[in-house]
Design an enzyme around this catalytic site. Sequence first.
Site, PDB file in Angstrom:
ATOM      1  N   ASP A   1       0.882  -1.254  -0.035  1.00 17.17           N
ATOM      2  CA  ASP A   1       0.104  -0.018  -0.066  1.00 17.17           C
ATOM      3  C   ASP A   1       0.839   1.124   0.232  1.00 17.17           C
ATOM      4  O   ASP A   1       1.921   1.502   0.940  1.00 17.17           O
ATOM      5  CB  ASP A   1      -1.087  -0.035   1.317  1.00 17.17           C
ATOM      6  CG  ASP A   1      -2.002   1.258   1.179  1.00 17.17           C
ATOM      7  OD1 ASP A   1      -1.817   2.039   0.551  1.00 17.17           O
ATOM      8  OD2 ASP A   1      -3.016   0.757   1.692  1.00 17.17           O
TER       9      ASP A   1
ATOM     10  N   TYR B   1     -10.684  13.987  -9.898  1.00 15.07           N
ATOM     11  CA  TYR B   1      -9.368  13.221 -10.234  1.00 15.07           C
ATOM     12  C   TYR B   1      -8.110  14.080 -10.825  1.00 15.07           C
ATOM     13  O   TYR B   1      -6.847  14.116 -10.219  1.00 15.07           O
ATOM     14  CB  TYR B   1      -9.566  12.192 -11.505  1.00 15.07           C
ATOM     15  CG  TYR B   1      -8.580  11.517 -12.137  1.00 15.07           C
ATOM     16  CD1 TYR B   1      -7.505  10.783 -11.318  1.00 15.07           C
ATOM     17  CD2 TYR B   1      -8.220  11.979 -13.553  1.00 15.07           C
ATOM     18  CE1 TYR B   1      -6.698  10.218 -12.243  1.00 15.07           C
ATOM     19  CE2 TYR B   1      -7.093  11.460 -13.988  1.00 15.07           C
ATOM     20  CZ  TYR B   1      -6.315  10.525 -13.362  1.00 15.07           C
ATOM     21  OH  TYR B   1      -5.244   9.933 -14.022  1.00 15.07           O
TER      22      TYR B   1
ATOM     23  N   LYS C   1      -4.380  14.891  -9.180  1.00  9.80           N
ATOM     24  CA  LYS C   1      -3.312  14.755  -9.972  1.00  9.80           C
ATOM     25  C   LYS C   1      -2.395  16.042 -10.007  1.00  9.80           C
ATOM     26  O   LYS C   1      -1.158  15.932  -9.783  1.00  9.80           O
ATOM     27  CB  LYS C   1      -3.560  14.201 -11.193  1.00  9.80           C
ATOM     28  CG  LYS C   1      -3.806  12.923 -11.366  1.00  9.80           C
ATOM     29  CD  LYS C   1      -2.630  12.092 -11.177  1.00  9.80           C
ATOM     30  CE  LYS C   1      -2.680  10.375 -11.552  1.00  9.80           C
ATOM     31  NZ  LYS C   1      -1.478   9.783 -11.335  1.00  9.80           N
TER      32      LYS C   1
ATOM     33  N   ILE D   1     -21.442   2.650 -28.600  1.00 15.24           N
ATOM     34  CA  ILE D   1     -22.097   3.730 -27.859  1.00 15.24           C
ATOM     35  C   ILE D   1     -21.134   5.076 -27.827  1.00 15.24           C
ATOM     36  O   ILE D   1     -20.271   4.873 -27.058  1.00 15.24           O
ATOM     37  CB  ILE D   1     -22.672   3.346 -26.567  1.00 15.24           C
ATOM     38  CG1 ILE D   1     -23.764   2.084 -26.870  1.00 15.24           C
ATOM     39  CG2 ILE D   1     -23.528   4.301 -26.196  1.00 15.24           C
ATOM     40  CD1 ILE D   1     -24.705   2.289 -27.837  1.00 15.24           C
TER      41      ILE D   1
END
Length: 279
Positions: free
Chosen positions: A16, A104, A108, A163
Amino acid sequence: VTPRHQSAEGKVQITDIRDTSEMIAQLQGAEAVIHTAAQVSVQKSLEDPLYDVDINVMGTVSVLKAAIAAKVKKFIFISSAAVYGNPLSTPVNELHPVNPLSVYGTSKLAAENYVRMFENTYGLQTVIIRPFNFYSPRAEVDSPYSGVISKFIDCAAHNKPIIINGDGQQTRDFLHAQDVSKMIYTALESEVSGVTFNCGSGQAVSIEDLAKKVAKLASNKIEIQHGEPRNADIRYSVADVQLARDLLDFHTSITLEEGLQELFDASNQLSAKISMSMQ
């Protein structure tokens, strides 16, 4: 992680990144870190921003701290073109203002700032790489790592309608994962430090055109349909990659057409294997 005294080939250790003590232990003897670990789903970042920040910001700080403690020389951080948000003009170079639309992209960008701070404060050599839309034949269609190409290819390979979210006029800069790896390796081996690079092809492709290219690969006629647009979706995106050409002599080696054919063939081969195993 690149060890100083032995090859890391075939060695995988699951850790981790938020566990700084364990990261320090794992980085002992390493000369460099290529930090790719992240929460990558834009949609998930909107649904659970605390988790996104925990992984992308706190996790990055943890790895940076571990790199300093383990006396790592170079740190390559894989960021994202999402930090730019909707471009004011295209192609987007590295000096373009940053204004992310999603949690997100914001996480970053925050991580990038920490990377720069660790270089300025602790002397760690760093390179930030901002990939645009990369794709890979190893990507699983249901994975958050998989982008529009993997989804379109899966539809074409299984004779399902493609799609498109929105009107399809949004543009993207697509790059094969092999070329992304090529840039990372080149940056790692270079003397370049303290620089941010766009990682892209420099070619804008509309989602509508992409869907048509993918549909042509199938022997049967594939229908192209339109659905609802995605939240926080960037309208136009294409990279200016001149800086990488100048400082890293970086040039892409796989065209979009070659990459699409590779993915389509791989998908068909996988489908054939699954079909044979079920007989």
